[in-house]
Design a protein around this motif. Sequence first.
Motif, PDB file in Angstrom:
ATOM      1  N   MET A   1       0.973  -1.182  -0.143  1.00 58.37           N
ATOM      2  CA  MET A   1      -0.054  -0.001  -0.004  1.00 58.37           C
ATOM      3  C   MET A   1       0.743   1.059  -0.053  1.00 58.37           C
ATOM      4  N   PRO A   2       0.765   1.943  -1.022  1.00 55.80           N
ATOM      5  CA  PRO A   2       1.659   3.336  -1.152  1.00 55.80           C
ATOM      6  C   PRO A   2       1.077   4.447  -0.100  1.00 55.80           C
ATOM      7  N   PHE A   3       1.984   4.987   0.541  1.00 51.94           N
ATOM      8  CA  PHE A   3       1.614   6.031   1.669  1.00 51.94           C
ATOM      9  C   PHE A   3       2.352   7.153   0.923  1.00 51.94           C
ATOM     10  N   ASP A   4       1.677   7.898  -0.218  1.00 47.37           N
ATOM     11  CA  ASP A   4       1.829   9.002  -0.849  1.00 47.37           C
ATOM     12  C   ASP A   4       1.292  10.226  -0.560  1.00 47.37           C
ATOM     13  N   THR A   5       0.206  10.219   0.339  1.00 52.70           N
ATOM     14  CA  THR A   5      -0.733  11.338   0.837  1.00 52.70           C
ATOM     15  C   THR A   5      -0.227  11.859   2.061  1.00 52.70           C
TER      16      THR A   5
END
Length: 199
Positions: A1-5
């Motif tokens: 899961m990307p954490f790009d926020t």
Amino acid sequence: MPFDTPIDDAAIAQLFTEGRSYNHYLDRPVEEAQLHVLWDLMKMGPTSANQLPARLVWCVSQEAKDRLAECATGTNGDKLRTAPVSVVIGMDTEFHEHLPELFPHTDAKSWFDGNRELREASAFRNSSLQGGYFVVAARALGLGTGPMSGFDAGAVDKAFFADTPSVRTNFIATLGYGDPASLHDRSPRPAFEKFNRIV
């Protein structure tokens, strides 16, 4: 899961823009379970080759806090005596012995075998990183900290690490629920241009 926020403004405020160092704390205990949660957060911060050289002593008894306070200078002794928890953040210069477990996909231990100077530099650098993670993790849990360097490191080593000679003190801190009434105005923080260069 990307954490790009980005995290929300309230979280940024709690961790950084409104987070403060405390000299005094509310009369509210910090439970031992919270210390475990704090460690489980701070251990996830990155260190070089997952060295994790920090070794913490959590002083929760009055006897331990008094013993640490005797090693402090100036007003730091009183801060350490009265805080709900006082903490020694140490660094293990033999951290490399644990690398086969902590960094198993390559022989990282061999990088440090026989090179004490490299181990000491790495232990100091990476335990300092972990000390920063300690502060941020505490704030994330609603706790306050008061990191300090006014102390006799040799005396702290003798008091708390005599049985582990490879471990030496990096810095010390207080921990608890910070008392907002004790805060003074925040010290200045410089603009980007003062201490930064883009090249």
